[in-house]
Design an enzyme around this catalytic site. Structure first.
Site, PDB file in Angstrom:
ATOM      1  N   HIS A  43       0.841  -1.194   0.000  1.00  0.00           N
ATOM      2  CA  HIS A  43       0.000   0.000   0.000  1.00  0.00           C
ATOM      3  C   HIS A  43       0.872   1.239   0.000  1.00  0.00           C
ATOM      4  O   HIS A  43       1.931   1.240   0.624  1.00  0.00           O
ATOM      5  CB  HIS A  43      -0.920   0.021   1.235  1.00  0.00           C
ATOM      6  CG  HIS A  43      -2.071   0.946   1.057  1.00  0.00           C
ATOM      7  ND1 HIS A  43      -1.976   2.287   1.307  1.00  0.00           N
ATOM      8  CD2 HIS A  43      -3.322   0.726   0.588  1.00  0.00           C
ATOM      9  CE1 HIS A  43      -3.128   2.853   1.024  1.00  0.00           C
ATOM     10  NE2 HIS A  43      -3.961   1.931   0.576  1.00  0.00           N
ATOM     11  N   ASP A 102      -8.025  -5.318  -0.253  1.00  0.00           N
ATOM     12  CA  ASP A 102      -8.513  -6.164  -1.341  1.00  0.00           C
ATOM     13  C   ASP A 102      -8.136  -7.640  -1.183  1.00  0.00           C
ATOM     14  O   ASP A 102      -8.584  -8.475  -1.949  1.00  0.00           O
ATOM     15  CB  ASP A 102      -7.957  -5.659  -2.684  1.00  0.00           C
ATOM     16  CG  ASP A 102      -8.521  -4.297  -3.044  1.00  0.00           C
ATOM     17  OD1 ASP A 102      -9.739  -4.113  -2.888  1.00  0.00           O
ATOM     18  OD2 ASP A 102      -7.756  -3.418  -3.475  1.00  0.00           O
TER      19      ASP A 102
END
Ligand code: CMC
Length: 392
Positions: free
Chosen positions: A271, A328
Protein backbone atom coordinates in the site's frame (compact mmCIF):
# COMPACT_ATOMS: atom_id res chain seq x y z
CA UNK A 1 7.50 30.33 -13.55
CA UNK A 2 9.48 29.59 -10.36
CA UNK A 3 10.97 26.39 -9.08
CA UNK A 4 8.97 23.23 -9.75
CA UNK A 5 9.20 20.31 -7.32
CA UNK A 6 9.05 16.95 -9.02
CA UNK A 7 7.07 14.19 -7.29
CA UNK A 8 6.03 11.57 -9.82
CA UNK A 9 3.07 9.62 -8.42
CA UNK A 10 2.57 12.31 -5.74
CA UNK A 11 4.36 10.21 -3.12
CA UNK A 12 4.95 13.17 -0.82
CA UNK A 13 2.74 15.91 -2.17
CA UNK A 14 -0.35 17.03 -0.33
CA UNK A 15 -2.96 18.34 -2.74
CA UNK A 16 -5.46 19.62 -0.19
CA UNK A 17 -6.36 19.94 3.44
CA UNK A 18 -9.33 17.77 4.36
CA UNK A 19 -11.62 17.18 7.30
CA UNK A 20 -13.12 13.97 5.96
CA UNK A 21 -10.81 11.05 6.70
CA UNK A 22 -7.79 10.62 8.98
CA UNK A 23 -5.23 8.02 8.05
CA UNK A 24 -1.99 7.21 9.87
CA UNK A 25 -0.10 4.72 7.72
CA UNK A 26 2.66 4.11 10.28
CA UNK A 27 0.24 3.17 13.04
CA UNK A 28 -2.46 1.60 10.86
CA UNK A 29 -5.20 4.05 11.91
CA UNK A 30 -8.23 4.96 9.78
CA UNK A 31 -11.03 7.26 10.94
CA UNK A 32 -14.00 8.80 9.15
CA UNK A 33 -14.79 12.28 10.53
CA UNK A 34 -12.97 11.27 13.73
CA UNK A 35 -14.73 7.91 14.26
CA UNK A 36 -12.56 4.79 14.13
CA UNK A 37 -13.20 2.36 11.32
CA UNK A 38 -13.30 -0.49 13.84
CA UNK A 39 -16.15 1.11 15.81
CA UNK A 40 -18.10 2.12 12.70
CA UNK A 41 -17.80 -1.37 11.20
CA UNK A 42 -19.11 -2.87 14.42
CA UNK A 43 -21.90 -0.45 15.34
CA UNK A 44 -22.99 1.60 12.33
CA UNK A 45 -24.64 0.96 8.98
CA UNK A 46 -23.47 1.92 5.51
CA UNK A 47 -26.18 4.53 5.00
CA UNK A 48 -25.36 6.14 8.34
CA UNK A 49 -21.64 6.18 7.49
CA UNK A 50 -22.48 7.69 4.10
CA UNK A 51 -24.38 10.49 5.84
CA UNK A 52 -21.49 11.01 8.25
CA UNK A 53 -18.93 11.29 5.47
CA UNK A 54 -21.03 13.55 3.27
CA UNK A 55 -22.52 15.83 5.93
CA UNK A 56 -19.79 15.70 8.57
CA UNK A 57 -21.83 14.47 11.56
CA UNK A 58 -23.70 11.33 12.55
CA UNK A 59 -27.38 11.88 11.73
CA UNK A 60 -30.11 12.28 14.34
CA UNK A 61 -32.98 9.81 14.02
CA UNK A 62 -35.02 12.35 12.02
CA UNK A 63 -32.13 13.19 9.73
CA UNK A 64 -31.41 9.52 9.18
CA UNK A 65 -35.04 8.66 8.40
CA UNK A 66 -35.26 11.53 5.92
CA UNK A 67 -31.97 10.52 4.29
CA UNK A 68 -33.07 6.90 3.91
CA UNK A 69 -36.52 7.90 2.67
CA UNK A 70 -35.19 10.29 0.04
CA UNK A 71 -32.70 7.75 -1.25
CA UNK A 72 -35.44 5.12 -1.46
CA UNK A 73 -37.60 7.53 -3.49
CA UNK A 74 -34.91 7.85 -6.17
CA UNK A 75 -33.83 4.24 -6.73
CA UNK A 76 -35.70 3.92 -10.03
CA UNK A 77 -33.87 4.70 -13.28
CA UNK A 78 -35.45 6.65 -16.12
CA UNK A 79 -36.91 4.06 -18.51
CA UNK A 80 -34.75 5.40 -21.34
CA UNK A 81 -31.68 4.34 -19.41
CA UNK A 82 -32.67 0.72 -19.99
CA UNK A 83 -32.16 1.28 -23.71
CA UNK A 84 -28.56 2.24 -23.02
CA UNK A 85 -28.04 -1.10 -21.24
CA UNK A 86 -29.49 -2.83 -24.29
CA UNK A 87 -26.77 -1.29 -26.45
CA UNK A 88 -23.96 -2.98 -24.50
CA UNK A 89 -22.81 -6.44 -25.51
CA UNK A 90 -23.37 -9.00 -22.74
CA UNK A 91 -19.57 -9.40 -22.59
CA UNK A 92 -19.19 -5.79 -21.38
CA UNK A 93 -17.28 -5.50 -18.10
CA UNK A 94 -19.72 -4.09 -15.52
CA UNK A 95 -17.24 -1.35 -14.50
CA UNK A 96 -17.34 0.13 -18.01
CA UNK A 97 -21.12 -0.07 -18.03
CA UNK A 98 -21.29 1.56 -14.58
CA UNK A 99 -19.11 4.54 -15.46
CA UNK A 100 -20.92 5.07 -18.78
CA UNK A 101 -24.34 4.97 -17.16
CA UNK A 102 -23.26 7.30 -14.37
CA UNK A 103 -22.02 9.79 -17.01
CA UNK A 104 -25.34 9.43 -18.78
CA UNK A 105 -27.14 10.76 -15.68
CA UNK A 106 -26.08 14.24 -16.86
CA UNK A 107 -28.35 13.74 -19.87
CA UNK A 108 -31.35 12.89 -17.70
CA UNK A 109 -30.64 15.55 -15.07
CA UNK A 110 -28.99 18.39 -17.05
CA UNK A 111 -29.55 20.85 -14.21
CA UNK A 112 -26.66 19.04 -12.50
CA UNK A 113 -24.32 20.69 -15.02
CA UNK A 114 -24.85 24.11 -13.44
CA UNK A 115 -21.72 24.90 -11.40
CA UNK A 116 -23.68 27.42 -9.31
CA UNK A 117 -26.41 25.06 -8.11
CA UNK A 118 -28.07 25.77 -4.81
CA UNK A 119 -27.15 23.54 -1.84
CA UNK A 120 -30.58 21.87 -2.16
CA UNK A 121 -29.91 21.18 -5.83
CA UNK A 122 -26.52 19.65 -4.98
CA UNK A 123 -28.16 17.51 -2.28
CA UNK A 124 -30.66 16.23 -4.84
CA UNK A 125 -27.81 15.19 -7.14
CA UNK A 126 -26.14 13.44 -4.20
CA UNK A 127 -29.36 11.63 -3.29
CA UNK A 128 -29.87 10.52 -6.89
CA UNK A 129 -26.33 9.15 -7.08
CA UNK A 130 -26.62 7.25 -3.81
CA UNK A 131 -30.00 5.88 -4.90
CA UNK A 132 -29.29 5.00 -8.52
CA UNK A 133 -25.80 3.53 -8.43
CA UNK A 134 -26.95 0.23 -6.83
CA UNK A 135 -29.65 -0.05 -9.50
CA UNK A 136 -27.19 0.66 -12.31
CA UNK A 137 -24.69 -1.79 -10.81
CA UNK A 138 -27.24 -4.59 -10.46
CA UNK A 139 -28.60 -3.97 -13.95
CA UNK A 140 -25.11 -4.12 -15.44
CA UNK A 141 -24.89 -7.64 -13.97
CA UNK A 142 -28.35 -8.56 -15.31
CA UNK A 143 -27.27 -7.29 -18.71
CA UNK A 144 -24.17 -9.46 -18.58
CA UNK A 145 -26.31 -12.48 -17.69
CA UNK A 146 -28.82 -11.69 -20.42
CA UNK A 147 -31.55 -11.59 -17.75
CA UNK A 148 -34.38 -9.07 -17.45
CA UNK A 149 -33.67 -6.22 -15.04
CA UNK A 150 -35.25 -6.27 -11.59
CA UNK A 151 -36.89 -3.04 -10.53
CA UNK A 152 -35.96 -1.76 -7.06
CA UNK A 153 -38.00 -2.99 -4.10
CA UNK A 154 -38.39 0.06 -1.90
CA UNK A 155 -39.63 -1.95 1.05
CA UNK A 156 -36.13 -3.34 1.48
CA UNK A 157 -33.03 -1.81 3.06
CA UNK A 158 -30.32 -0.28 0.85
CA UNK A 159 -28.22 -3.43 0.85
CA UNK A 160 -31.11 -5.93 0.76
CA UNK A 161 -32.62 -4.07 -2.21
CA UNK A 162 -29.31 -4.27 -4.06
CA UNK A 163 -29.13 -8.02 -3.42
CA UNK A 164 -32.71 -8.40 -4.63
CA UNK A 165 -31.92 -6.54 -7.86
CA UNK A 166 -28.85 -8.76 -8.35
CA UNK A 167 -30.22 -12.16 -7.44
CA UNK A 168 -34.01 -11.98 -7.22
CA UNK A 169 -36.19 -13.46 -9.92
CA UNK A 170 -39.32 -11.53 -10.76
CA UNK A 171 -41.47 -14.60 -10.42
CA UNK A 172 -40.08 -15.76 -7.08
CA UNK A 173 -40.03 -14.57 -3.51
CA UNK A 174 -36.51 -13.58 -2.60
CA UNK A 175 -35.34 -12.63 0.86
CA UNK A 176 -31.62 -12.11 1.18
CA UNK A 177 -29.94 -13.95 4.05
CA UNK A 178 -29.35 -11.51 6.96
CA UNK A 179 -25.81 -12.89 7.31
CA UNK A 180 -25.14 -11.76 3.75
CA UNK A 181 -26.81 -8.37 4.26
CA UNK A 182 -24.68 -7.74 7.37
CA UNK A 183 -21.47 -8.84 5.73
CA UNK A 184 -22.07 -6.65 2.71
CA UNK A 185 -23.02 -3.67 4.84
CA UNK A 186 -19.76 -4.03 6.76
CA UNK A 187 -17.72 -4.33 3.58
CA UNK A 188 -19.31 -1.17 2.17
CA UNK A 189 -18.48 0.70 5.40
CA UNK A 190 -14.85 -0.41 5.21
CA UNK A 191 -14.57 0.88 1.64
CA UNK A 192 -16.46 4.14 2.15
CA UNK A 193 -13.50 6.54 2.07
CA UNK A 194 -9.73 6.52 2.03
CA UNK A 195 -8.69 10.17 1.76
CA UNK A 196 -6.65 11.25 -1.27
CA UNK A 197 -6.33 7.90 -3.09
CA UNK A 198 -6.16 7.64 -6.89
CA UNK A 199 -9.92 7.67 -7.52
CA UNK A 200 -10.77 10.34 -4.91
CA UNK A 201 -8.00 12.54 -6.31
CA UNK A 202 -9.45 11.95 -9.77
CA UNK A 203 -12.92 12.95 -8.58
CA UNK A 204 -11.49 16.11 -7.04
CA UNK A 205 -9.42 17.06 -10.08
CA UNK A 206 -12.27 16.47 -12.54
CA UNK A 207 -14.64 18.37 -10.26
CA UNK A 208 -12.14 21.20 -9.89
CA UNK A 209 -12.84 22.20 -13.51
CA UNK A 210 -16.46 22.62 -12.31
CA UNK A 211 -17.59 19.49 -14.15
CA UNK A 212 -20.74 17.97 -12.63
CA UNK A 213 -20.72 15.56 -9.70
CA UNK A 214 -22.02 12.79 -11.97
CA UNK A 215 -19.09 12.90 -14.38
CA UNK A 216 -16.60 13.48 -11.57
CA UNK A 217 -17.81 10.25 -9.95
CA UNK A 218 -17.81 8.47 -13.33
CA UNK A 219 -14.14 9.45 -13.65
CA UNK A 220 -13.53 8.09 -10.14
CA UNK A 221 -15.12 4.78 -11.15
CA UNK A 222 -12.72 4.53 -14.08
CA UNK A 223 -9.72 5.36 -11.89
CA UNK A 224 -10.82 2.67 -9.44
CA UNK A 225 -11.01 0.03 -12.16
CA UNK A 226 -7.24 -0.44 -12.56
CA UNK A 227 -5.68 -3.42 -10.77
CA UNK A 228 -3.27 -1.33 -8.71
CA UNK A 229 -6.34 0.31 -7.12
CA UNK A 230 -9.85 -1.18 -6.75
CA UNK A 231 -9.34 -3.66 -9.59
CA UNK A 232 -7.00 -5.50 -7.21
CA UNK A 233 -9.93 -7.36 -5.61
CA UNK A 234 -10.75 -9.11 -8.89
CA UNK A 235 -7.03 -9.65 -9.54
CA UNK A 236 -6.55 -11.26 -6.11
CA UNK A 237 -9.15 -13.97 -6.71
CA UNK A 238 -7.79 -14.59 -10.19
CA UNK A 239 -4.31 -14.93 -8.68
CA UNK A 240 -5.51 -17.31 -5.95
CA UNK A 241 -7.28 -19.39 -8.59
CA UNK A 242 -4.12 -19.45 -10.65
CA UNK A 243 -2.09 -20.65 -7.65
CA UNK A 244 -4.72 -23.30 -6.94
CA UNK A 245 -4.74 -24.51 -10.54
CA UNK A 246 -0.97 -24.70 -10.35
CA UNK A 247 -1.15 -27.15 -7.43
CA UNK A 248 -1.17 -24.62 -4.58
CA UNK A 249 2.56 -23.96 -4.74
CA UNK A 250 2.64 -20.69 -2.78
CA UNK A 251 6.45 -20.52 -2.62
CA UNK A 252 6.69 -20.47 -6.39
CA UNK A 253 4.45 -17.38 -6.61
CA UNK A 254 6.26 -15.65 -3.76
CA UNK A 255 9.49 -16.17 -5.70
CA UNK A 256 7.86 -14.74 -8.85
CA UNK A 257 6.68 -11.66 -6.91
CA UNK A 258 10.23 -11.07 -5.65
CA UNK A 259 11.81 -11.49 -9.07
CA UNK A 260 12.37 -8.02 -10.53
CA UNK A 261 12.49 -9.44 -14.07
CA UNK A 262 9.00 -10.89 -13.64
CA UNK A 263 6.11 -8.41 -13.89
CA UNK A 264 4.06 -10.55 -11.46
CA UNK A 265 3.16 -8.81 -8.19
CA UNK A 266 1.36 -10.26 -5.24
CA UNK A 267 -2.10 -8.80 -5.75
CA UNK A 268 -3.70 -7.51 -2.56
CA UNK A 269 -0.30 -6.81 -1.02
CA UNK A 270 1.35 -3.47 -0.37
CA UNK A 271 0.00 0.00 0.00
CA UNK A 272 1.21 3.49 -0.73
CA UNK A 273 0.39 4.76 2.74
CA UNK A 274 0.11 1.79 5.12
CA UNK A 275 3.57 0.74 6.22
CA UNK A 276 2.48 -1.32 9.19
CA UNK A 277 -0.82 -3.00 8.37
CA UNK A 278 -4.07 -2.06 6.69
CA UNK A 279 -6.69 -1.87 9.50
CA UNK A 280 -9.43 -2.69 6.98
CA UNK A 281 -7.70 -5.95 6.03
CA UNK A 282 -7.64 -7.04 9.68
CA UNK A 283 -11.41 -6.53 10.04
CA UNK A 284 -12.14 -8.16 6.68
CA UNK A 285 -10.03 -11.21 7.47
CA UNK A 286 -12.05 -11.81 10.66
CA UNK A 287 -15.32 -11.14 8.80
CA UNK A 288 -14.27 -13.59 6.12
CA UNK A 289 -13.82 -16.44 8.62
CA UNK A 290 -17.15 -15.54 10.22
CA UNK A 291 -19.16 -15.36 6.97
CA UNK A 292 -17.76 -18.57 5.57
CA UNK A 293 -18.50 -20.37 8.82
CA UNK A 294 -22.05 -18.98 9.13
CA UNK A 295 -22.88 -19.77 5.51
CA UNK A 296 -21.23 -23.16 5.76
CA UNK A 297 -19.07 -22.40 2.75
CA UNK A 298 -15.70 -24.05 2.34
CA UNK A 299 -13.47 -22.12 -0.02
CA UNK A 300 -10.05 -23.58 -0.64
CA UNK A 301 -8.77 -20.22 -1.92
CA UNK A 302 -9.08 -18.96 1.67
CA UNK A 303 -6.53 -21.58 2.72
CA UNK A 304 -4.25 -20.47 -0.10
CA UNK A 305 -4.70 -16.81 0.87
CA UNK A 306 -3.81 -17.53 4.50
CA UNK A 307 -0.76 -19.55 3.53
CA UNK A 308 0.36 -16.83 1.11
CA UNK A 309 -0.02 -14.21 3.81
CA UNK A 310 1.94 -16.26 6.33
CA UNK A 311 4.82 -16.93 3.95
CA UNK A 312 4.96 -13.30 2.77
CA UNK A 313 4.86 -11.85 6.28
CA UNK A 314 7.90 -13.92 7.18
CA UNK A 315 9.85 -13.23 4.03
CA UNK A 316 12.63 -10.65 4.13
CA UNK A 317 11.62 -9.10 0.77
CA UNK A 318 8.12 -8.25 1.99
CA UNK A 319 9.21 -7.33 5.53
CA UNK A 320 11.91 -4.94 4.28
CA UNK A 321 9.44 -3.16 2.01
CA UNK A 322 6.64 -3.16 4.60
CA UNK A 323 4.28 -5.04 2.30
CA UNK A 324 1.17 -6.25 4.12
CA UNK A 325 -2.19 -7.56 2.94
CA UNK A 326 -4.46 -4.67 1.99
CA UNK A 327 -8.24 -4.22 1.91
CA UNK A 328 -8.51 -6.16 -1.34
CA UNK A 329 -6.75 -9.32 -0.15
CA UNK A 330 -9.66 -11.00 1.63
CA UNK A 331 -12.69 -9.05 0.37
CA UNK A 332 -13.04 -11.12 -2.81
CA UNK A 333 -13.37 -14.32 -0.79
CA UNK A 334 -16.37 -12.82 1.05
CA UNK A 335 -17.90 -11.48 -2.16
CA UNK A 336 -17.59 -14.90 -3.72
CA UNK A 337 -19.08 -16.64 -0.68
CA UNK A 338 -22.15 -14.41 -0.94
CA UNK A 339 -22.55 -15.11 -4.64
CA UNK A 340 -21.09 -11.98 -6.24
CA UNK A 341 -19.38 -12.87 -9.54
CA UNK A 342 -15.69 -12.01 -9.89
CA UNK A 343 -16.06 -9.24 -12.45
CA UNK A 344 -18.51 -7.46 -10.10
CA UNK A 345 -15.98 -7.20 -7.24
CA UNK A 346 -14.68 -3.79 -8.27
CA UNK A 347 -18.25 -2.60 -8.77
CA UNK A 348 -18.85 -3.54 -5.12
CA UNK A 349 -15.85 -1.42 -4.18
CA UNK A 350 -17.36 1.48 -6.17
CA UNK A 351 -20.70 1.15 -4.34
CA UNK A 352 -18.83 1.39 -1.06
CA UNK A 353 -16.52 4.25 -2.11
CA UNK A 354 -19.33 6.42 -3.47
CA UNK A 355 -19.96 8.43 -0.26
CA UNK A 356 -16.23 9.12 0.01
CA UNK A 357 -16.08 10.45 -3.54
CA UNK A 358 -19.11 12.62 -2.88
CA UNK A 359 -17.67 13.94 0.40
CA UNK A 360 -14.32 14.75 -1.25
CA UNK A 361 -16.03 16.49 -4.19
CA UNK A 362 -18.32 18.45 -1.88
CA UNK A 363 -15.49 19.60 0.37
CA UNK A 364 -13.46 20.73 -2.63
CA UNK A 365 -16.35 22.68 -4.16
CA UNK A 366 -17.52 24.23 -0.89
CA UNK A 367 -14.00 25.53 -0.29
CA UNK A 368 -14.01 26.87 -3.83
CA UNK A 369 -10.64 25.27 -4.50
CA UNK A 370 -8.78 26.28 -7.68
CA UNK A 371 -8.58 24.04 -10.72
CA UNK A 372 -6.18 21.12 -10.23
CA UNK A 373 -3.33 21.54 -12.65
CA UNK A 374 0.04 19.87 -11.90
CA UNK A 375 3.21 21.23 -13.46
CA UNK A 376 5.99 19.30 -15.21
CA UNK A 377 9.69 19.38 -15.90
CA UNK A 378 10.13 19.27 -19.65
CA UNK A 379 12.77 16.77 -20.86
CA UNK A 380 12.05 16.76 -24.62
CA UNK A 381 13.83 18.34 -27.60
CA UNK A 382 14.92 21.96 -27.79
CA UNK A 383 13.62 24.00 -30.72
CA UNK A 384 13.83 22.08 -34.02
CA UNK A 385 13.15 23.15 -37.59
CA UNK A 386 10.29 21.45 -39.42
CA UNK A 387 11.49 18.92 -42.02
CA UNK A 388 9.17 18.34 -44.96
CA UNK A 389 7.94 14.78 -45.37
CA UNK A 390 9.93 13.93 -48.49
CA UNK A 391 13.16 14.88 -46.69
CA UNK A 392 12.64 12.59 -43.67
N1 CMC B 1 4.31 -7.63 -4.82
C1 CMC B 1 5.66 -7.59 -4.95
N2 CMC B 1 6.42 -6.49 -4.77
C2 CMC B 1 5.76 -5.36 -4.45
C3 CMC B 1 4.35 -5.31 -4.30
C4 CMC B 1 3.64 -6.50 -4.50
N3 CMC B 1 2.31 -6.51 -4.39
N4 CMC B 1 3.97 -4.06 -3.98
C5 CMC B 1 5.09 -3.33 -3.93
N5 CMC B 1 6.18 -4.11 -4.20
C6 CMC B 1 7.59 -3.69 -4.18
C7 CMC B 1 7.94 -2.89 -5.42
O1 CMC B 1 8.41 -3.73 -6.46
C8 CMC B 1 9.01 -1.98 -4.87
O2 CMC B 1 10.20 -2.72 -4.74
P1 CMC B 1 11.63 -2.00 -4.98
O3 CMC B 1 11.74 -0.96 -3.91
O4 CMC B 1 12.62 -3.11 -4.86
O5 CMC B 1 11.56 -1.41 -6.35
C9 CMC B 1 8.53 -1.67 -3.44
O6 CMC B 1 7.75 -2.81 -3.08
C10 CMC B 1 7.68 -0.41 -3.33
O7 CMC B 1 6.60 -0.52 -4.24
P2 CMC B 1 6.02 0.67 -5.10
O8 CMC B 1 5.41 0.11 -6.33
O9 CMC B 1 7.09 1.73 -5.27
O10 CMC B 1 4.93 1.22 -4.10
P3 CMC B 1 3.72 2.15 -4.47
O11 CMC B 1 3.39 2.88 -3.26
O12 CMC B 1 4.01 2.92 -5.72
O13 CMC B 1 2.57 1.10 -4.87
C11 CMC B 1 0.76 -0.41 -4.69
C12 CMC B 1 1.58 0.70 -4.01
C13 CMC B 1 -0.47 -0.72 -3.86
C14 CMC B 1 0.33 0.07 -6.08
C15 CMC B 1 1.66 -1.68 -4.82
O14 CMC B 1 2.01 -2.14 -3.52
C16 CMC B 1 1.00 -2.79 -5.62
O15 CMC B 1 1.14 -2.82 -6.85
N6 CMC B 1 0.26 -3.75 -4.96
C17 CMC B 1 -0.48 -4.77 -5.66
C18 CMC B 1 -1.82 -4.23 -6.15
C19 CMC B 1 -2.80 -3.99 -5.01
O16 CMC B 1 -3.00 -4.84 -4.15
N7 CMC B 1 -3.46 -2.84 -5.03
C20 CMC B 1 -4.51 -2.49 -4.03
C21 CMC B 1 -4.07 -1.40 -3.13
S1 CMC B 1 -5.09 -1.16 -1.70
C22 CMC B 1 -6.70 -0.77 -2.20
C23 CMC B 1 -6.81 0.23 -3.27
O17 CMC B 1 -6.07 1.19 -3.40
O18 CMC B 1 -7.75 0.09 -4.04
Amino acid sequence: SGLITLDVGYKNTGATTSEVTFLDGEKGILRYRGYSIEELAEKSTFLEVAYLLIHGELPTKDQFDKWGHEITMHTLLHEDMRKIFDGFPTSAHPMGVLSSLVSSLTAFYPESLDPNRSPDGVNLTITRLMAKIPTIAAWSYKNEMGHPANYPDNSKSYVANFLWMMFGMRTMQYEPDPVIVDALDKLLILHADHEQNCSASTVRIVGSSQASLYVSVAAGINALWGRLHGGANQAVIEMLEQIKADGGNVDKFIAKAKDKDDPFRLMGFGHRVYKNFDPRARIIKAACDNVLEKLGVHDSTLEIAKKLEEVALNDEYFVKRSLYPNVDFYSGIIYRAIGIPTDMFTVMFALGRLPGWIAQWKEMREENQPIGRPRQIYTGHNLRNYVSMNER
